[in-house]
Enzyme design. Structure first.
Site, mmCIF file in Angstrom:
data_model
loop_
_atom_site.group_PDB
_atom_site.id
_atom_site.type_symbol
_atom_site.label_atom_id
_atom_site.label_comp_id
_atom_site.label_asym_id
_atom_site.label_seq_id
_atom_site.Cartn_x
_atom_site.Cartn_y
_atom_site.Cartn_z
ATOM 1 N N HIS A 1 -8.966 -1.906 -2.533
ATOM 2 C CA HIS A 1 -9.907 -2.369 -1.689
ATOM 3 C C HIS A 1 -9.883 -4.060 -1.870
ATOM 4 C CE1 HIS A 1 -12.141 1.390 -0.361
ATOM 5 N NE2 HIS A 1 -11.090 0.974 0.368
ATOM 6 N N ARG B 1 0.064 1.243 1.029
ATOM 7 C CA ARG B 1 -0.842 1.638 1.695
ATOM 8 C C ARG B 1 -1.885 0.436 2.389
ATOM 9 N NH1 ARG B 1 -5.931 2.934 -0.292
ATOM 10 N NH2 ARG B 1 -5.907 4.846 0.791
ATOM 11 N N LEU B 2 -2.216 0.964 3.518
ATOM 12 C CA LEU B 2 -3.428 0.383 4.262
ATOM 13 C C LEU B 2 -4.607 1.281 4.179
ATOM 14 C CD1 LEU B 2 -1.751 -1.719 7.156
ATOM 15 C CD2 LEU B 2 -2.561 -2.559 4.911
ATOM 16 N N ASP B 3 -5.773 1.052 3.732
ATOM 17 C CA ASP B 3 -6.837 1.770 3.978
ATOM 18 C C ASP B 3 -7.147 2.268 5.335
ATOM 19 O OD1 ASP B 3 -7.419 1.361 1.255
ATOM 20 O OD2 ASP B 3 -8.584 -0.555 1.725
ATOM 21 N N LYS B 4 -7.877 3.478 5.650
ATOM 22 C CA LYS B 4 -8.160 3.906 6.830
ATOM 23 C C LYS B 4 -8.907 2.989 7.732
ATOM 24 C CE LYS B 4 -10.346 8.165 8.721
ATOM 25 N NZ LYS B 4 -11.271 9.197 8.583
#
Length: 239
Positions: free
Chosen positions: A190, A101-104
């Site tokens: 993060h 995943r990549l953060d928003k």
């Protein structure tokens, strides 16, 4: 495999549309009209045609996406736009999913596939693939920070991270910001932002530019994607 499932897997149409095509005698298996969707086919041996068009079976699909800011890395979300919402109807498949995943608020390279075993291999902690991020960070990042990253940063909550490579690219005295590259072999929540937070700085922008052997294509605009080449797929499999 039934011929109707074969056609459905290849995104030829909905199940009802495929039933209609079969009823209209538009589907052929080895040049013989398929009279029913129950006709068995071997994807490796048999030839399936829709009219004059030969339908080639493909089990796995692989896409490189340049994820834009403000989009969630998920297969579906009732409230927010996801990376899967960026696919057009031709390429979209319900079995596709993002690998990791990549953060928003992070952009950049995202691998999307339907190959579950390969995704598991790439994300396994003992084989976690190397990832490189380009970041703009507040303040002037200097050589002591490079050593701290190489030794393994300790986060504010006491978490000991594995060694990481920090490359200082440019410092803007006007903006009081530093452009850096960070290469990791783990993927904690993060992580890049928390690493610089432990130095008392803040990440202004963050973009992933590599994932294992994949490099973010320069001409691939945010929100767009492309299929991986055979060479890229083979490199992923041997990562």
């Amino acid at each position: 495999m039934r011929v109707d499932k074969f056609l459905h897997d290849m995104n030829v149409g909905t199940r009802s549309q495929i039933r209609k095509l079969i009823k209209e005698k538009a589907v052929f298996v080895n040049d013989v009209v398929a009279k029913s969707g129950r006709v068995k086919v071997d994807p490796v041996v048999d030839q399936v045609r829709l009219g004059e068009q030969v339908i080639t079976y493909q089990q796995y699909f692989y896409f490189m996406m340049n994820k834009p800011l403000g989009v969630v890395t998920a297969t579906e979300d009732r409230k927010q736009k996801t990376v899967m919402d960026l696919f057009n109807k031709v390429d979209f498949r319900k079995d596709l999913f993002p690998v990791g995943r990549l953060d928003k608020d992070t952009e950049g390279l995202l691998l999307i596939t339907n190959n579950g075993p390969l995704a598991h291999q790439l994300l396994a902690p003992e084989r976690h693939v190397q990832k490189t991020y380009e970041a703009v960070v507040t303040g002037q990042i200097t050589d002591p920070a490079v050593k701290q990253f190489a030794d393994g940063i300790v986060l504010k909550d006491g978490t000991q991270l594995k060694p990481a490579d920090l490359t200082i690219l440019n410092y803007s005295a006007l903006d009081e910001q530093t452009l850096v590259h960070v290469t990791l072999k783990e993927g904690k929540y993060h992580q890049v932002r928390r690493m610089f937070g432990s130095l008392g700085e803040r990440v202004v922008s963050l973009k992933r530019i590599s994932f294992g052997p994949l490099q973010l294509e320069e001409g691939l605009l945010p929100g767009t994607y492309r299929e991986l080449s055979d060479e890229e797929i083979e490199k992923l499999k041997t990562e």
